[in-house]
Design a protein around this motif. Sequence first.
Motif, PDB file in Angstrom:
ATOM      1  N   ASP A  53       0.883  -1.170   0.000  1.00 36.41           N
ATOM      2  CA  ASP A  53       0.000   0.000   0.000  1.00 36.41           C
ATOM      3  C   ASP A  53       0.915   1.213   0.000  1.00 36.41           C
ATOM      4  OD1 ASP A  53       0.746   0.614   2.743  1.00 36.41           O
ATOM      5  OD2 ASP A  53      -0.639  -0.964   3.384  1.00 36.41           O
ATOM      6  N   ASN A  54       0.351   2.404   0.152  1.00 33.09           N
ATOM      7  CA  ASN A  54       1.163   3.625   0.031  1.00 33.09           C
ATOM      8  C   ASN A  54       2.254   3.743   1.086  1.00 33.09           C
ATOM      9  OD1 ASN A  54      -0.253   4.468  -2.193  1.00 33.09           O
ATOM     10  ND2 ASN A  54      -1.695   5.736  -1.029  1.00 33.09           N
ATOM     11  N   GLU A  55       2.124   3.019   2.208  1.00 33.20           N
ATOM     12  CA  GLU A  55       3.064   3.171   3.311  1.00 33.20           C
ATOM     13  C   GLU A  55       3.862   1.911   3.614  1.00 33.20           C
ATOM     14  OE1 GLU A  55       3.666   6.009   4.977  1.00 33.20           O
ATOM     15  OE2 GLU A  55       2.315   7.043   3.604  1.00 33.20           O
ATOM     16  N   THR A  56       3.597   0.806   2.924  1.00 33.58           N
ATOM     17  CA  THR A  56       4.198  -0.471   3.296  1.00 33.58           C
ATOM     18  C   THR A  56       4.860  -1.160   2.111  1.00 33.58           C
ATOM     19  OG1 THR A  56       2.372  -0.740   4.867  1.00 33.58           O
ATOM     20  CG2 THR A  56       3.792  -2.652   4.513  1.00 33.58           C
ATOM     21  N   LEU A  57       6.115  -1.587   2.316  1.00 27.73           N
ATOM     22  CA  LEU A  57       6.850  -2.370   1.324  1.00 27.73           C
ATOM     23  C   LEU A  57       6.849  -3.835   1.755  1.00 27.73           C
ATOM     24  CD1 LEU A  57       9.806   0.096   1.053  1.00 27.73           C
ATOM     25  CD2 LEU A  57       8.560  -0.688  -0.956  1.00 27.73           C
ATOM     26  N   GLU A  58       6.769  -4.718   0.770  1.00 26.82           N
ATOM     27  CA  GLU A  58       6.763  -6.150   1.056  1.00 26.82           C
ATOM     28  C   GLU A  58       7.860  -6.827   0.238  1.00 26.82           C
ATOM     29  OE1 GLU A  58       3.677  -9.558  -0.150  1.00 26.82           O
ATOM     30  OE2 GLU A  58       2.881  -8.175   1.349  1.00 26.82           O
ATOM     31  N   LEU A  59       8.605  -7.728   0.903  1.00 28.87           N
ATOM     32  CA  LEU A  59       9.597  -8.528   0.190  1.00 28.87           C
ATOM     33  C   LEU A  59       8.848  -9.512  -0.702  1.00 28.87           C
ATOM     34  CD1 LEU A  59      12.542  -9.476  -0.273  1.00 28.87           C
ATOM     35  CD2 LEU A  59      12.223 -11.047   1.665  1.00 28.87           C
ATOM     36  N   CYS A  60       8.990  -9.362  -2.014  1.00 30.96           N
ATOM     37  CA  CYS A  60       8.194 -10.160  -2.951  1.00 30.96           C
ATOM     38  C   CYS A  60       8.997 -11.230  -3.674  1.00 30.96           C
ATOM     39  CB  CYS A  60       7.525  -9.245  -3.978  1.00 30.96           C
ATOM     40  SG  CYS A  60       6.240  -8.239  -3.241  1.00 30.96           S
ATOM     41  N   ALA A  61      10.324 -11.106  -3.686  1.00 30.61           N
ATOM     42  CA  ALA A  61      11.161 -12.139  -4.307  1.00 30.61           C
ATOM     43  C   ALA A  61      12.588 -11.918  -3.843  1.00 30.61           C
ATOM     44  CB  ALA A  61      11.078 -12.066  -5.826  1.00 30.61           C
ATOM     45  N   THR A  62      13.341 -13.000  -3.688  1.00 33.84           N
ATOM     46  CA  THR A  62      14.730 -12.852  -3.259  1.00 33.84           C
ATOM     47  C   THR A  62      15.572 -14.009  -3.752  1.00 33.84           C
ATOM     48  OG1 THR A  62      16.203 -12.470  -1.369  1.00 33.84           O
ATOM     49  CG2 THR A  62      14.385 -14.037  -1.044  1.00 33.84           C
ATOM     50  N   GLU A  63      16.807 -13.717  -4.025  1.00 29.74           N
ATOM     51  CA  GLU A  63      17.859 -14.705  -4.234  1.00 29.74           C
ATOM     52  C   GLU A  63      18.881 -14.449  -3.142  1.00 29.74           C
ATOM     53  OE1 GLU A  63      20.313 -17.656  -6.192  1.00 29.74           O
ATOM     54  OE2 GLU A  63      18.215 -17.109  -6.494  1.00 29.74           O
ATOM     55  N   GLY A  64      19.058 -15.410  -2.226  1.00 29.86           N
ATOM     56  CA  GLY A  64      20.074 -15.252  -1.184  1.00 29.86           C
ATOM     57  C   GLY A  64      19.521 -15.101   0.206  1.00 29.86           C
ATOM     58  N   LEU A  65      18.278 -14.605   0.365  1.00 30.24           N
ATOM     59  CA  LEU A  65      17.639 -14.550   1.674  1.00 30.24           C
ATOM     60  C   LEU A  65      16.716 -15.756   1.824  1.00 30.24           C
ATOM     61  CD1 LEU A  65      16.723 -10.737   1.919  1.00 30.24           C
ATOM     62  CD2 LEU A  65      18.842 -11.891   2.613  1.00 30.24           C
ATOM     63  N   LYS A  66      16.161 -15.966   3.019  1.00 25.58           N
ATOM     64  CA  LYS A  66      15.296 -17.117   3.256  1.00 25.58           C
ATOM     65  C   LYS A  66      14.045 -17.051   2.389  1.00 25.58           C
ATOM     66  CE  LYS A  66      16.366 -18.382   8.051  1.00 25.58           C
ATOM     67  NZ  LYS A  66      15.811 -18.467   9.433  1.00 25.58           N
ATOM     68  N   PRO A  67      13.730 -18.104   1.632  1.00 22.86           N
ATOM     69  CA  PRO A  67      12.517 -18.093   0.794  1.00 22.86           C
ATOM     70  C   PRO A  67      11.244 -17.894   1.602  1.00 22.86           C
ATOM     71  CG  PRO A  67      13.951 -19.920   0.198  1.00 22.86           C
ATOM     72  CD  PRO A  67      14.516 -19.331   1.456  1.00 22.86           C
ATOM     73  N   GLU A  68      11.222 -18.390   2.856  1.00 28.90           N
ATOM     74  CA  GLU A  68       9.994 -18.268   3.665  1.00 28.90           C
ATOM     75  C   GLU A  68       9.733 -16.829   4.112  1.00 28.90           C
ATOM     76  OE1 GLU A  68      13.086 -20.436   6.326  1.00 28.90           O
ATOM     77  OE2 GLU A  68      12.522 -20.341   4.196  1.00 28.90           O
ATOM     78  N   ALA A  69      10.729 -15.939   3.949  1.00 28.12           N
ATOM     79  CA  ALA A  69      10.524 -14.528   4.304  1.00 28.12           C
ATOM     80  C   ALA A  69       9.722 -13.776   3.241  1.00 28.12           C
ATOM     81  CB  ALA A  69      11.864 -13.832   4.515  1.00 28.12           C
ATOM     82  N   VAL A  70       9.644 -14.368   2.018  1.00 34.98           N
ATOM     83  CA  VAL A  70       8.909 -13.718   0.933  1.00 34.98           C
ATOM     84  C   VAL A  70       7.428 -13.593   1.299  1.00 34.98           C
ATOM     85  CG1 VAL A  70       8.181 -13.957  -1.477  1.00 34.98           C
ATOM     86  CG2 VAL A  70      10.534 -14.492  -0.822  1.00 34.98           C
ATOM     87  N   HIS A  71       6.883 -12.392   1.119  1.00 31.32           N
ATOM     88  CA  HIS A  71       5.494 -12.029   1.450  1.00 31.32           C
ATOM     89  C   HIS A  71       5.231 -11.997   2.951  1.00 31.32           C
ATOM     90  CE1 HIS A  71       4.765 -12.058  -2.743  1.00 31.32           C
ATOM     91  NE2 HIS A  71       4.844 -13.368  -2.868  1.00 31.32           N
ATOM     92  N   GLN A  72       6.276 -12.183   3.761  1.00 29.05           N
ATOM     93  CA  GLN A  72       6.122 -12.094   5.213  1.00 29.05           C
ATOM     94  C   GLN A  72       6.856 -10.868   5.767  1.00 29.05           C
ATOM     95  OE1 GLN A  72       4.010 -14.207   6.763  1.00 29.05           O
ATOM     96  NE2 GLN A  72       3.706 -15.030   4.685  1.00 29.05           N
ATOM     97  N   THR A  73       8.017 -10.558   5.184  1.00 29.09           N
ATOM     98  CA  THR A  73       8.812  -9.418   5.650  1.00 29.09           C
ATOM     99  C   THR A  73       8.274  -8.123   5.051  1.00 29.09           C
ATOM    100  OG1 THR A  73      10.803 -10.740   5.926  1.00 29.09           O
ATOM    101  CG2 THR A  73      11.111  -8.368   5.650  1.00 29.09           C
ATOM    102  N   ARG A  74       7.967  -7.192   5.930  1.00 34.24           N
ATOM    103  CA  ARG A  74       7.429  -5.895   5.485  1.00 34.24           C
ATOM    104  C   ARG A  74       8.168  -4.758   6.164  1.00 34.24           C
ATOM    105  NH1 ARG A  74       1.108  -7.781   5.732  1.00 34.24           N
ATOM    106  NH2 ARG A  74       1.252  -9.191   3.945  1.00 34.24           N
ATOM    107  N   LEU A  75       8.239  -3.646   5.479  1.00 32.42           N
ATOM    108  CA  LEU A  75       8.909  -2.450   5.974  1.00 32.42           C
ATOM    109  C   LEU A  75       8.004  -1.244   5.769  1.00 32.42           C
ATOM    110  CD1 LEU A  75      12.365  -3.044   4.268  1.00 32.42           C
ATOM    111  CD2 LEU A  75      12.033  -3.000   6.735  1.00 32.42           C
ATOM    112  N   ARG A  76       8.007  -0.343   6.740  1.00 31.64           N
ATOM    113  CA  ARG A  76       7.279   0.916   6.571  1.00 31.64           C
ATOM    114  C   ARG A  76       8.083   1.851   5.678  1.00 31.64           C
ATOM    115  NH1 ARG A  76       7.210   0.249  11.935  1.00 31.64           N
ATOM    116  NH2 ARG A  76       8.609   2.032  12.215  1.00 31.64           N
ATOM    117  N   LEU A  77       7.399   2.731   5.002  1.00 32.59           N
ATOM    118  CA  LEU A  77       8.063   3.727   4.161  1.00 32.59           C
ATOM    119  C   LEU A  77       9.042   4.513   5.034  1.00 32.59           C
ATOM    120  CD1 LEU A  77       8.036   4.952   1.284  1.00 32.59           C
ATOM    121  CD2 LEU A  77       6.393   6.624   2.117  1.00 32.59           C
TER     122      LEU A  77
END
Length: 747
Positions: A53-77
């Motif tokens: 959304d306008n204030e939240t970033l989501e980890l949507c794909a990664t090479e090198g980090l834990k695959p289970e973190a995808v769509h779980q790790t979020r950061l505020r703007l």
Amino acid sequence: MPDGTESESRKLLRRLREVMASPEAGQARLDRIVHLIADSMGTEVCSVYLFRDNETLELCATEGLKPEAVHQTRLRLGEGLVGRVARTGQVINTADAPAERGFRYMPETGEERYSSFLGIPIQRVGEKLGVLVVQSREARDFSADEVYALEVVAMVLAEMAELGAFVGEGAALSPLHQQPVMIRGTVAQEGTSEGHVWLHEPRVVVTNPVADDPERELERLTNAVEQLRVGVDKMLAQSRDADKEHLQVLEAYRMFANSKGWMRRMEEDIARGLSAEAAVEKEQSLARSRMEQVNDPYLRERLSDLDDLSNRLLRILTGQGEETGAEMPADPVLVAKNIGPGELLDYGRRLRGIVLEEGSVGSHAAIVARALAIPLIVNAKRITTEALNGDHIMVDGEQGIVHLRPDDTVVTAFRDKIAMQAEAQQRYASIRDKPATTRDGVTISLHMNAGLMADLPSLNSSGAEGVGLYRTELQFLTRAHMPKRSELVEYYARVMNAAGDKRVVFRTLDIGSDKVLPYMKSVNEPNPALGWRAIRVGLDKPGVLRMQLQALVRAANGRPLAIMFPFVAQWEEYRAARAEVHKVIEGERRLGHPLPDALEVGAMLETPSLAFAPQKFFDEVDFISIGGNDLKQFFFAADRENELVRKRYDTLNVSFLSLIERIVERCAISGTPLSFCGEDAGRPVEALCLAATGIRMLSMRPASIGPVKSLLRRADLGEVRKIIADARHRGDQSVRPAVMHWLRENG
């Protein structure tokens, strides 16, 4: 990155294009992309964060980090280095990430303490979509070539997101321009409407961000830029007679169109593997990003020029825009960044609604929208980014809300609201020809505001008793040159003919402040609302004022004529303006032209100072119209263009009503007819209270006459006067709560 950055960059882009063409689901496609980038860059980590959304970033794909973190790790703007890149739109390139301000370690991703960090914003022409990140254990700064290559990749990712290439399991991977969006703005013209988006300047969708043949793309770019330069030169040649300021703008335009630096950067982008369109858009995105960081208004204007040139160049390259032959929908809601009054008049009453990303409640567009009675919302941030031609859109001009691609629940509720309003309009139609007489026998005269010939049919359909305010500035604002007197004579005569035997009050030219004539040298004022405007301009430029007065007298052709001067702040200004009327009358008499069989010369009371003018002013003036919009902003020292303050102050404030009562008393002493004109006149509760203070004539938009009349006919002004007096005695700040309670108690 290995040696031969350029070829590696082109190789990566070619592989990205293969991924784009693959039939894989969105998540699988994105997973392949981060693997490709990490491999090409020689880094341990590559991650893509997209806005949920306008204030939240989501980890949507990664090479090198834990695959289970995808769509779980979020950061505020703004949170962490990734959040900083997203907020600022600026690259972060550091060899020692943990030492950077705002660094955040995310153990849930299995993240080791990688030293090197390169974060690139994924953005498209000012639209922030996410962040592309590469990290490595080796402590090093990424080279300029590596940063450049990753910017190109981020550009392609933005285009892929635009095309819905990442539709997948995660909520953040929903395709752009397909999800419901609600945008809040500012009401500039009330009303509700439903329809489909018609973009004034359709956004260009780049469908081929990667190209195989750089020579062919360079040729396409060169030809398009040449066509752009010819067009700008033609604009300049056609405007040689324009004022100096207008020519300076066009010269700046030409300077950008001929900029070697701009051209060189786009050529480099193409050499890296981008198509001509993508190269233009990449530079445009960077200009937009810089624009957000610049506070200097001159520099922002210049960057805006570059942005506009980029749009023109993109339309030439893609053939998108007016040349596409796209048909306007049957129920168009116009969406634009901003629009001039002439362009808006070209659309006319075909529009169901108007939504502008910029603009103001007093802008030229707002004036035209009010004249056309089309719901208008301004300051609707990101609307041109979010909307596409043909999108379903609902405009709530009561609340200042735009629903884009609304879901079924919103559609049902909105249509119920429209149905209720339609039902109410039917009730109002039944009392159209009845007087607005209150239960205690007081009759209020209801008039309409107008500014276009197209408004005049509303005189009969609305039940208005006349035109309490005819805005004459629209005939000046919508032209590239000063109208001729003969043209004004013909126009004003048509207005009087259409009104028949109903009174029309013509307000003389009300320009200045936010209404600047395109062919008149603009004056740079620190506070234009309090500056050189309206009657002040007329008295300083008497030739224009006399020309308009002559046109009005000749158009009357022996019929009654009512003229009103705007923004009169003191008696002397009215006397000077009235003297100009008498000079014109004498001149017309000498020429043997017919004179009005009755002439009224009035003033708009829009400044508190005029309320305290000598009583002789009230004796001399033929009639007074309170300009409620301006009077309220000056009384409360609250700019009606400023959202931070304009809603803090209530028309039903006891102090403001006391001022109205004083004006009523002073007019009564002199027997001077008094009316109230403005937005508040058309709001039933406000109209009721104004009538209770002694106002006997109200002028409003035609659609408001029915609701106002309906409430007045059911109310007792004596009871409302007592409520106001009691609220004043109690020391209430506003009478609104007490009046609303009384209305509810009385059904």
